[in-house]
Scaffold this motif. Structure first.
Motif, PDB file in Angstrom:
ATOM      1  N   ALA A  45       0.831  -1.209   0.000  1.00 57.63           N
ATOM      2  CA  ALA A  45       0.000   0.000   0.000  1.00 57.63           C
ATOM      3  C   ALA A  45       0.862   1.254   0.000  1.00 57.63           C
ATOM      4  O   ALA A  45       0.642   2.182  -0.788  1.00 57.63           O
ATOM      5  N   LEU A  46       1.855   1.305   0.863  1.00 60.22           N
ATOM      6  CA  LEU A  46       2.723   2.483   0.958  1.00 60.22           C
ATOM      7  C   LEU A  46       3.563   2.650  -0.306  1.00 60.22           C
ATOM      8  O   LEU A  46       3.804   3.774  -0.759  1.00 60.22           O
ATOM      9  N   ARG A  47       4.016   1.528  -0.878  1.00 58.81           N
ATOM     10  CA  ARG A  47       4.815   1.604  -2.098  1.00 58.81           C
ATOM     11  C   ARG A  47       3.979   2.127  -3.263  1.00 58.81           C
ATOM     12  O   ARG A  47       4.457   2.949  -4.059  1.00 58.81           O
ATOM     13  N   ILE A  48       2.735   1.671  -3.357  1.00 58.15           N
ATOM     14  CA  ILE A  48       1.842   2.144  -4.421  1.00 58.15           C
ATOM     15  C   ILE A  48       1.553   3.634  -4.257  1.00 58.15           C
ATOM     16  O   ILE A  48       1.562   4.393  -5.231  1.00 58.15           O
ATOM     17  N   VAL A  49       1.320   4.063  -3.022  1.00 51.57           N
ATOM     18  CA  VAL A  49       1.059   5.485  -2.769  1.00 51.57           C
ATOM     19  C   VAL A  49       2.232   6.331  -3.241  1.00 51.57           C
ATOM     20  O   VAL A  49       2.061   7.327  -3.969  1.00 51.57           O
ATOM     21  N   ALA A  50       3.445   5.953  -2.837  1.00 49.30           N
ATOM     22  CA  ALA A  50       4.638   6.726  -3.206  1.00 49.30           C
ATOM     23  C   ALA A  50       4.850   6.728  -4.715  1.00 49.30           C
ATOM     24  O   ALA A  50       5.110   7.777  -5.322  1.00 49.30           O
ATOM     25  N   THR A  51       4.716   5.547  -5.331  1.00 51.49           N
ATOM     26  CA  THR A  51       4.973   5.424  -6.775  1.00 51.49           C
ATOM     27  C   THR A  51       3.944   6.191  -7.593  1.00 51.49           C
ATOM     28  O   THR A  51       4.300   6.938  -8.517  1.00 51.49           O
ATOM     29  N   GLU A  52       2.664   6.004  -7.268  1.00 52.64           N
ATOM     30  CA  GLU A  52       1.604   6.628  -8.053  1.00 52.64           C
ATOM     31  C   GLU A  52       1.641   8.155  -7.934  1.00 52.64           C
ATOM     32  O   GLU A  52       1.497   8.868  -8.923  1.00 52.64           O
ATOM     33  N   ILE A  53       1.815   8.651  -6.715  1.00 55.31           N
ATOM     34  CA  ILE A  53       1.837  10.106  -6.526  1.00 55.31           C
ATOM     35  C   ILE A  53       3.039  10.721  -7.232  1.00 55.31           C
ATOM     36  O   ILE A  53       2.923  11.741  -7.926  1.00 55.31           O
ATOM     37  N   TYR A  54       4.212  10.090  -7.095  1.00 49.85           N
ATOM     38  CA  TYR A  54       5.410  10.643  -7.743  1.00 49.85           C
ATOM     39  C   TYR A  54       5.278  10.619  -9.265  1.00 49.85           C
ATOM     40  O   TYR A  54       5.574  11.612  -9.941  1.00 49.85           O
ATOM     41  N   SER A  55       4.820   9.497  -9.815  1.00 50.29           N
ATOM     42  CA  SER A  55       4.740   9.377 -11.277  1.00 50.29           C
ATOM     43  C   SER A  55       3.744  10.364 -11.868  1.00 50.29           C
ATOM     44  O   SER A  55       3.955  10.893 -12.961  1.00 50.29           O
ATOM     45  N   ASN A  56       2.664  10.640 -11.135  1.00 52.01           N
ATOM     46  CA  ASN A  56       1.676  11.579 -11.653  1.00 52.01           C
ATOM     47  C   ASN A  56       2.113  13.026 -11.469  1.00 52.01           C
ATOM     48  O   ASN A  56       1.902  13.861 -12.351  1.00 52.01           O
ATOM     49  N   PHE A  57       2.733  13.339 -10.348  1.00 49.98           N
ATOM     50  CA  PHE A  57       3.184  14.713 -10.124  1.00 49.98           C
ATOM     51  C   PHE A  57       4.344  15.090 -11.038  1.00 49.98           C
ATOM     52  O   PHE A  57       4.586  16.275 -11.270  1.00 49.98           O
ATOM     53  N   SER A  58       5.058  14.098 -11.544  1.00 46.78           N
ATOM     54  CA  SER A  58       6.159  14.381 -12.462  1.00 46.78           C
ATOM     55  C   SER A  58       5.699  14.424 -13.918  1.00 46.78           C
ATOM     56  O   SER A  58       6.522  14.552 -14.824  1.00 46.78           O
ATOM     57  N   THR A  59       4.379  14.328 -14.134  1.00 42.35           N
ATOM     58  CA  THR A  59       3.842  14.396 -15.494  1.00 42.35           C
ATOM     59  C   THR A  59       3.891  15.826 -16.006  1.00 42.35           C
ATOM     60  O   THR A  59       3.382  16.753 -15.356  1.00 42.35           O
ATOM     61  N   TYR A  60       4.469  16.021 -17.183  1.00 44.74           N
ATOM     62  CA  TYR A  60       4.640  17.365 -17.742  1.00 44.74           C
ATOM     63  C   TYR A  60       3.309  18.060 -17.974  1.00 44.74           C
ATOM     64  O   TYR A  60       3.166  19.270 -17.740  1.00 44.74           O
ATOM     65  N   THR A  61       2.287  17.310 -18.398  1.00 48.95           N
ATOM     66  CA  THR A  61       1.001  17.917 -18.745  1.00 48.95           C
ATOM     67  C   THR A  61       0.361  18.612 -17.551  1.00 48.95           C
ATOM     68  O   THR A  61      -0.368  19.591 -17.723  1.00 48.95           O
ATOM     69  N   LEU A  62       0.631  18.137 -16.347  1.00 53.09           N
ATOM     70  CA  LEU A  62       0.037  18.755 -15.164  1.00 53.09           C
ATOM     71  C   LEU A  62       0.503  20.194 -14.957  1.00 53.09           C
ATOM     72  O   LEU A  62      -0.162  20.975 -14.279  1.00 53.09           O
ATOM     73  N   SER A  63       1.648  20.546 -15.549  1.00 50.57           N
ATOM     74  CA  SER A  63       2.137  21.918 -15.390  1.00 50.57           C
ATOM     75  C   SER A  63       1.250  22.925 -16.098  1.00 50.57           C
ATOM     76  O   SER A  63       1.403  24.139 -15.912  1.00 50.57           O
ATOM     77  N   ALA A  64       0.299  22.435 -16.926  1.00 47.12           N
ATOM     78  CA  ALA A  64      -0.659  23.356 -17.557  1.00 47.12           C
ATOM     79  C   ALA A  64      -1.628  23.943 -16.531  1.00 47.12           C
ATOM     80  O   ALA A  64      -2.152  25.050 -16.715  1.00 47.12           O
ATOM     81  N   ILE A  65      -1.864  23.228 -15.438  1.00 50.36           N
ATOM     82  CA  ILE A  65      -2.869  23.664 -14.456  1.00 50.36           C
ATOM     83  C   ILE A  65      -2.520  25.005 -13.831  1.00 50.36           C
ATOM     84  O   ILE A  65      -3.334  25.940 -13.863  1.00 50.36           O
ATOM     85  N   PRO A  66      -1.314  25.181 -13.231  1.00 46.46           N
ATOM     86  CA  PRO A  66      -1.028  26.490 -12.627  1.00 46.46           C
ATOM     87  C   PRO A  66      -1.025  27.629 -13.638  1.00 46.46           C
ATOM     88  O   PRO A  66      -1.366  28.770 -13.288  1.00 46.46           O
ATOM     89  N   MET A  67      -0.667  27.334 -14.893  1.00 49.45           N
ATOM     90  CA  MET A  67      -0.637  28.390 -15.899  1.00 49.45           C
ATOM     91  C   MET A  67      -2.041  28.924 -16.210  1.00 49.45           C
ATOM     92  O   MET A  67      -2.280  30.136 -16.234  1.00 49.45           O
ATOM     93  N   PHE A  68      -2.973  27.998 -16.437  1.00 46.08           N
ATOM     94  CA  PHE A  68      -4.342  28.426 -16.743  1.00 46.08           C
ATOM     95  C   PHE A  68      -5.022  29.032 -15.512  1.00 46.08           C
ATOM     96  O   PHE A  68      -5.812  29.966 -15.629  1.00 46.08           O
ATOM     97  N   VAL A  69      -4.706  28.496 -14.335  1.00 48.57           N
ATOM     98  CA  VAL A  69      -5.276  29.063 -13.106  1.00 48.57           C
ATOM     99  C   VAL A  69      -4.776  30.489 -12.912  1.00 48.57           C
ATOM    100  O   VAL A  69      -5.548  31.398 -12.573  1.00 48.57           O
ATOM    101  N   TRP A  70      -3.477  30.711 -13.133  1.00 50.50           N
ATOM    102  CA  TRP A  70      -2.915  32.061 -12.979  1.00 50.50           C
ATOM    103  C   TRP A  70      -3.513  33.022 -13.996  1.00 50.50           C
ATOM    104  O   TRP A  70      -3.768  34.186 -13.684  1.00 50.50           O
ATOM    105  N   MET A  71      -3.736  32.546 -15.213  1.00 46.95           N
ATOM    106  CA  MET A  71      -4.345  33.388 -16.236  1.00 46.95           C
ATOM    107  C   MET A  71      -5.695  33.916 -15.759  1.00 46.95           C
ATOM    108  O   MET A  71      -6.010  35.100 -15.901  1.00 46.95           O
ATOM    109  N   GLY A  72      -6.498  33.042 -15.155  1.00 47.64           N
ATOM    110  CA  GLY A  72      -7.807  33.461 -14.665  1.00 47.64           C
ATOM    111  C   GLY A  72      -7.719  34.442 -13.520  1.00 47.64           C
ATOM    112  O   GLY A  72      -8.440  35.452 -13.492  1.00 47.64           O
TER     113      GLY A  72
END
Length: 436
Positions: A45-72
């Motif tokens: 359980a702990l290994r899945i939590v660490a792996t899944e969160i890290y792999s998703n937070f390191s996704t380049y596409t997620l960096s679009a979120i702060p940009m569009f939020v800041w624009m608004g």
């Protein structure tokens, strides 16, 4: 205990945490960890939590979120919403319910540079509601109309909800943005028609405003409308034509708003700092929800609930459209208790494989339907975040009054949703035409 039963237990644990008033993100995270712990072991359980969160937070596409939020938030703090409302008011303010109709037009235009329903409701609400009260509009209608209009901020691109759905469902964000344009315009016009009918039947609800001359209407174009057009053309135009990735489009949009507001001296130093702080807070909230939803989604996948649900749906004698209508009803019920973003993140692992894989619906169409139905939750009790935002604008109006005026607008959203269910091409026409 079978994997499916463990998955169901995880869902029950999630709702128990919600009942105990635990924030949605932590409810999903704790339920996911407990479920995977029962299904496997604490170390897994702990290994899945660490792996899944890290792999998703390191996704380049997620960096679009702060940009569009800041624009608004830049547009909000620069006062662009006030200019947009002024243009919309001069165009339709003289009609029955004109001020409330203008708030819908302003919300739609502001939604073209803001990916947030809360930012849209806060911006237009702070301008339109005091103006409507000055013209002796019914409090219930004036506040509810702006709260409902905030939904246009997540349907008309750019939209943080489309970005989240695109990442979670592995779909093109550009196609999702295109797919939201026509439904967003239809919903905006439908809101306007509703307001017009209500005001025509009872003029005391929403008196007519002053009629503007054509010269005044033309001069109002020089306000925020040209800024919206330039920013939308830069960011969304580049994304639709393939010049930019979603992250680059968000950066160009935020940079464009910042540059224009600095040139026109509409953004103060305090406004800039406030926009950065609000962007940081909103982005952190979204990222925490995404990380928690990934862990919870992994539990749902490991429990094989989507596969069992898909097999059950295949065994039903109902046609796909009836099954889809039942799924939408579930979304409507869940929307009473959950925020739109949380609802989308929670339900994608469960319903996406069924709707797209088993029932055979288009994933882009389902993305628009999902955003539209989930967005109902921002105006329905008891969550209704847009309602509480408007309550913050007009503190002397009771929450019950605002919710009382919401129901006609909720009925319109349901009608538009059923229309899209009957005619999916409303959402898929532009993506297929442009081929993005």
């Amino acid at each position: 205990m079978s994997p499916v039963m463990i998955g169901v237990l995880g869902i029950l644990i999630f709702f128990i945490f919600l009942i105990l008033r635990t924030p949605v993100a932590y409810s999903m995270l704790f339920a996911g960890i407990i479920g995977i712990f029962i299904l496997n072991s604490p170390s897994v359980a702990l290994r899945i939590v660490a792996t899944e969160i890290y792999s998703n937070f390191s996704t380049y596409t997620l960096s679009a979120i702060p940009m569009f939020v800041w624009m608004g938030f830049l547009a909000l703090n620069a006062g662009i919403g006030a200019k947009v409302f002024d243009f919309a008011y001069k165009a339709v303010g003289h009609l029955p319910g004109g001020l409330a109709m203008a708030s819908q037009g302003a919300a739609g235009l502001f939604g073209a540079i803001s990916g947030s329903n809360t930012a849209t409701a806060a911006t237009i609400g702070s301008i339109a509601v005091p103006e409507m009260r000055k013209h002796k509009y019914n409090d219930s209608l004036s506040t509810a109309s702006v709260a409902a209009g905030g939904i246009l901020g997540v349907l008309i691109p750019p939209s943080t909800l489309f970005i989240i759905y695109g990442i979670a469902a592995e779909q093109s964000i550009g196609r999702l943005f295109l797919a939201g344009i026509i439904p967003g315009i239809i919903l905006m016009i439908s809101f306007m028609i509703l307001i017009y009918i209500l005001a025509l039947r009872n003029p005391h609800l929403a008196p007519r405003g002053e009629k503007s001359t054509w010269k005044e209407r033309f001069l109002s174009l020089r306000g925020g409308l040209w800024e919206v057009a330039v920013i939308f053309a830069l960011s969304m135009g580049g994304l639709f034509t393939g010049w930019f990735t979603p992250t680059e489009a968000g950066a160009v949009g935020a940079g464009g708003v910042l540059l224009l507001t600095l040139i026109t001296r509409k953004l103060s130093w305090q406004g800039l700092k406030k926009s950065l702080f609000e962007t940081l807070r909103t982005t952190a909230m979204i990222m925490l929800l995404i990380g928690s939803a990934v862990v919870f989604g992994r539990l749902i996948t490991l429990s094989r609930i989507p596969f069992e649900l898909g097999g059950w749906v295949e065994s039903l004698i109902f046609p796909p459209v009836v099954t889809m209508a039942l799924i939408l009803l579930i979304y409507l019920i869940l929307g009473f208790f959950m925020d739109a973003l949380a609802l989308i993140l929670l339900s994608i692992p469960i319903f996406y494989p069924v709707v797209v894989g088993t029932l055979g619906y288009d994933p882009i169409w389902f993305g628009v339907i999902m955003v539209l139905v989930a967005a109902m939750g921002v105006i329905t009790p008891p969550v209704g975040v847009n309602v509480y935002i408007i309550k913050g604008v007009v503190k002397d109006v009771k929450v019950e009054q605002i919710f009382r005026g919401i129901w006609p607008f909720l009925f319109v959203i349901i009608i538009v949703t059923l229309l899209m269910l009957a005619v999916p091409e409303i959402a898929t026409f532009l993506p297929d035409l442009i081929g993005n």
